[in-house]
Design an enzyme around this catalytic site. Structure first.
Site, short mmCIF file in Angstrom:
data_model
loop_
_atom_site.label_atom_id
_atom_site.label_comp_id
_atom_site.label_asym_id
_atom_site.label_seq_id
_atom_site.Cartn_x
_atom_site.Cartn_y
_atom_site.Cartn_z
NE ARG A 297 27.98 68.92 -4.33
CZ ARG A 297 28.70 69.46 -3.37
NH1 ARG A 297 28.11 70.02 -2.34
NH2 ARG A 297 30.01 69.41 -3.41
NE ARG B 29 31.81 72.38 -5.68
CZ ARG B 29 31.90 72.33 -4.36
NH1 ARG B 29 31.05 72.99 -3.62
NH2 ARG B 29 32.83 71.63 -3.77
CE LYS C 80 34.24 60.83 8.13
NZ LYS C 80 34.48 62.18 8.63
NE ARG D 95 40.81 63.89 7.18
CZ ARG D 95 39.68 64.58 7.34
NH1 ARG D 95 39.28 64.97 8.53
NH2 ARG D 95 38.93 64.86 6.29
NE ARG E 289 36.56 64.93 -2.69
CZ ARG E 289 35.33 65.01 -2.20
NH1 ARG E 289 35.12 64.97 -0.91
NH2 ARG E 289 34.30 65.14 -3.00
P1 AMP Z 1 36.60 67.46 6.59
O1 AMP Z 1 35.47 68.42 6.70
O2 AMP Z 1 36.66 66.50 7.74
O3 AMP Z 1 36.68 66.76 5.27
O4 AMP Z 1 37.95 68.33 6.70
C1 AMP Z 1 38.23 69.38 5.81
C2 AMP Z 1 39.74 69.59 5.71
O5 AMP Z 1 40.28 69.93 7.00
C3 AMP Z 1 40.53 68.35 5.30
O6 AMP Z 1 40.56 68.21 3.90
C4 AMP Z 1 41.91 68.66 5.87
O7 AMP Z 1 42.59 69.60 5.07
C5 AMP Z 1 41.56 69.32 7.19
N1 AMP Z 1 41.46 68.34 8.30
C6 AMP Z 1 40.35 68.03 9.01
N2 AMP Z 1 40.63 67.11 9.95
C7 AMP Z 1 41.95 66.83 9.83
C8 AMP Z 1 42.84 65.93 10.49
N3 AMP Z 1 42.42 65.14 11.49
N4 AMP Z 1 44.13 65.93 10.10
C9 AMP Z 1 44.59 66.73 9.12
N5 AMP Z 1 43.80 67.57 8.43
C10 AMP Z 1 42.49 67.63 8.78
#
Ligand code: AMP
Length: 222
Positions: A127, A160, A13, A88, A171
């Site tokens: 990884r 990791r 994505k 989300r 996840r």
């Molecule tokens: P990502 O890089 O998109 O996986 O985001 C990393 C972390 O940021 C996620 O695991 C959440 O803790 C937080 N996060 C990012 N976008 C959102 C969202 N739209 N709503 C809530 N938490 C978010």
């Protein structure tokens, strides 16, 4: 044009969001990147977000929605949006719809990059990194010459905790739950496009672009 990209971790994505944003002249907004930047800068927002991110939890809607709506109200967002990692939750999606309607616009399309679970598991658990120099390998895309040994320094390769199968599976399950709720939400609005996310990244980009051919950017229909 205002677009949302949906996809489970490992679906590509983030990579496709960057390419599409460039191709289509859209502002790429990743809420994950915004939270990471705020955390690195040590702002109040960053500190709050970091607590949730470290626990692998979603940052609460009141924090996330406020940050995103502020960002899309800035002048550079008028060119169009490529949203990556937002929304989300359903309240986030509803708040976004409402804010865009207030600007006389709307989400034009939601592109859902779909990859079978077995392939995601392979991508995400492959990884390995060197415990000595930190070099990164991947069993599929960048295998070391000798299994378990770093090509650069001869160090031992380790995995990791985040990349171990049980953690990855958990996840994926959590992410699937909210991704499907959102797919359903936008499906009901007639905006969802399901895209095959297997194969070469360039082929996936082409599929995304062809899905967009039938989509016209526009203001909200009455
Ligand atoms: P990502 O890089 O998109 O996986 O985001 C990393 C972390 O940021 C996620 O695991 C959440 O803790 C937080 N996060 C990012 N976008 C959102 C969202 N739209 N709503 C809530 N938490 C978010």
């Amino acid at each position: 044009m205002r677009l949302i990209l949906l996809g489970l971790p490992g679906a590509g994505k983030g990579t496709q969001a960057k390419i599409l944003a460039k191709e289509q002249g859209l502002l790429h907004i990743s809420t994950g990147d915004m939270f990471r930047e705020a955390a690195a800068e040590g702002t109040e927002l960053g500190k709050k977000a970091q607590e949730f991110m470290s626990a692998g939890a979603l940052v609460p809607d009141e924090v996330t929605i406020g940050m995103l709506l502020e960002r899309i109200a800035k002048p550079d967002a008028a060119a169009g949006l490529m949203l990556d990692g937002f929304p989300r939750t359903i309240p986030q999606a509803e708040a976004l719809d409402q804010a865009l309607a207030g600007q006389g616009s709307q989400i034009d399309a939601v592109l859902y990059i779909m990859v079978p679970e077995a392939e995601l598991m392979e991508r995400l658990t492959g990884r390995w990194s060197c415990s000595q120099c930190g070099a990164i390998y991947h069993t599929q895309t960048k295998p070391p010459k000798t299994s378990g040994v770093c090509d650069e320094c001869g160090g031992t390769l380790t995995q990791r905790a985040d990349d171990q199968p049980e953690t990855v599976k958990a996840r994926l399950d959590t992410n699937r739950a909210w991704t499907e709720q959102l797919a359903d939400f936008y499906g009901k609005q007639g905006k969802l496009h399901e895209i095959d996310g297997t194969g070469e990244p360039s082929d996936i980009t082409q599929r995304l672009l062809s899905a967009l051919q039938g989509v016209s950017a526009g203001s909200e229909k009455a």
